[in-house]
Design an enzyme around this catalytic site. Sequence first.
Site, PDB file in Angstrom:
ATOM      1  N   TYR A   1       4.559 -12.900  81.572  1.00  0.00           N
ATOM      2  CA  TYR A   1       6.014 -12.795  81.444  1.00  0.00           C
ATOM      3  C   TYR A   1       6.733 -13.947  82.139  1.00  0.00           C
ATOM      4  CZ  TYR A   1       5.516  -8.376  79.097  1.00  0.00           C
ATOM      5  OH  TYR A   1       5.188  -7.408  78.169  1.00  0.00           O
TER       6      TYR A   1
ATOM      7  N   ASN B   1      14.606  -7.199  70.893  1.00  0.00           N
ATOM      8  CA  ASN B   1      14.222  -8.426  71.581  1.00  0.00           C
ATOM      9  C   ASN B   1      14.551  -8.354  73.066  1.00  0.00           C
ATOM     10  OD1 ASN B   1      13.481  -9.332  69.078  1.00  0.00           O
ATOM     11  ND2 ASN B   1      15.355 -10.504  68.753  1.00  0.00           N
TER      12      ASN B   1
ATOM     13  N   HIS C   1      14.362  -2.431  74.370  1.00  0.00           N
ATOM     14  CA  HIS C   1      13.042  -2.712  74.934  1.00  0.00           C
ATOM     15  C   HIS C   1      13.124  -3.483  76.248  1.00  0.00           C
ATOM     16  CE1 HIS C   1      11.029  -2.231  70.714  1.00  0.00           C
ATOM     17  NE2 HIS C   1      11.307  -1.076  71.294  1.00  0.00           N
TER      18      HIS C   1
ATOM     19  N   CYS D   1      13.051   2.103  93.837  1.00  0.00           N
ATOM     20  CA  CYS D   1      14.453   2.548  93.787  1.00  0.00           C
ATOM     21  C   CYS D   1      15.052   2.507  92.385  1.00  0.00           C
ATOM     22  CB  CYS D   1      15.312   1.724  94.742  1.00  0.00           C
ATOM     23  SG  CYS D   1      15.562  -0.008  94.239  1.00  0.00           S
TER      24      CYS D   1
ATOM     25  N   CYS E   1      16.238  -2.256  97.935  1.00  0.00           N
ATOM     26  CA  CYS E   1      15.679  -1.292  98.895  1.00  0.00           C
ATOM     27  C   CYS E   1      14.697  -1.920  99.873  1.00  0.00           C
ATOM     28  CB  CYS E   1      15.014  -0.133  98.148  1.00  0.00           C
ATOM     29  SG  CYS E   1      13.471  -0.568  97.302  1.00  0.00           S
TER      30      CYS E   1
ATOM     31  N   THR F   1      12.992  -7.658  61.461  1.00  0.00           N
ATOM     32  CA  THR F   1      12.065  -6.691  62.035  1.00  0.00           C
ATOM     33  C   THR F   1      10.837  -6.520  61.147  1.00  0.00           C
ATOM     34  OG1 THR F   1      12.966  -4.720  60.954  1.00  0.00           O
ATOM     35  CG2 THR F   1      14.053  -5.457  62.970  1.00  0.00           C
ATOM     36  N   SER F   2       9.745  -6.112  61.759  1.00  0.00           N
ATOM     37  CA  SER F   2       8.505  -5.914  61.010  1.00  0.00           C
ATOM     38  C   SER F   2       8.464  -4.567  60.314  1.00  0.00           C
ATOM     39  CB  SER F   2       7.307  -6.026  61.961  1.00  0.00           C
ATOM     40  OG  SER F   2       7.323  -4.963  62.914  1.00  0.00           O
TER      41      SER F   2
ATOM     42  N   LEU G   1      12.758 -12.485  56.684  1.00  0.00           N
ATOM     43  CA  LEU G   1      12.076 -13.617  56.072  1.00  0.00           C
ATOM     44  C   LEU G   1      11.288 -13.164  54.849  1.00  0.00           C
ATOM     45  CD1 LEU G   1      11.386 -16.645  56.245  1.00  0.00           C
ATOM     46  CD2 LEU G   1       9.441 -16.017  57.699  1.00  0.00           C
TER      47      LEU G   1
ATOM     48  N   ALA H   1      16.319 -16.510  58.849  1.00  0.00           N
ATOM     49  CA  ALA H   1      17.460 -15.843  59.481  1.00  0.00           C
ATOM     50  C   ALA H   1      18.638 -16.780  59.661  1.00  0.00           C
ATOM     51  CB  ALA H   1      17.037 -15.262  60.829  1.00  0.00           C
TER      52      ALA H   1
END
Length: 238
Positions: free
Chosen positions: A52, A91, A108, A119, A138, A176-177, A202, A219
Amino acid sequence: MKIFVLTGAGISAESGMGTFRDKDGAWARFDPMKLASPEGFEADPDLVHAFYNARRQKLLTASPNPAHAALARLEDGLGARGGELFLCTQNIDDLHERAGSRHVLHMHGELRKARCMVCARVMPWDDDLGRDETCPACHSHGTLRPHIVWFGEVPLYMDDIQHALEDSDLFVSIGTSGSVYPAAGFVNEARYLGLRTCEINLEPSENAPAFEERYYGPASTAVPEWVDGVLKVLAARG
């Protein structure tokens, strides 16, 4: 007119934020249960944080594309005529906001935020995240995680989403899929409620037959064209 728009990875693909479920996507190359589940995080937090952190740094260099900008125009155009846009995105990027959208619901979670597991405080976070961080709220040590809904966790704001569907006239799915639930089921809920339904993608999604109207193409061109058409109809109505 009240329009419910659901966006997925396809709207951000042209901004360099790759989709996850296509043949070259992240889940074709990595095990999602190791990188995007509570169990994976518990087993190897360093691996999950590294994944991430890389995505967060990539997002910081990305820019909104014309599809994001078009939805911001739609929000303004509807508001000026007494209407409303409910923008719900799967997204975790913030490209809608950076394009000018003011009201965005991230079901999400959000990549540029962290959440404390003690906390539950959610806070902005643009730096790398690791297990050595201390929660600013915290002061617990090693308790911060990406503010992301992982596999096996319940998406955010489901009550708000249900209320918005019940209060809308049109449901539109963009990029979206059609394979990720519960979002993939929104079109059937919309049809049950009597809403018109539209897909912009698409290529046809897995649940494309559920949509009454369908527009296909990149898009960055398909969404602005659709928004222009909606605003033109609204202008004609006065």
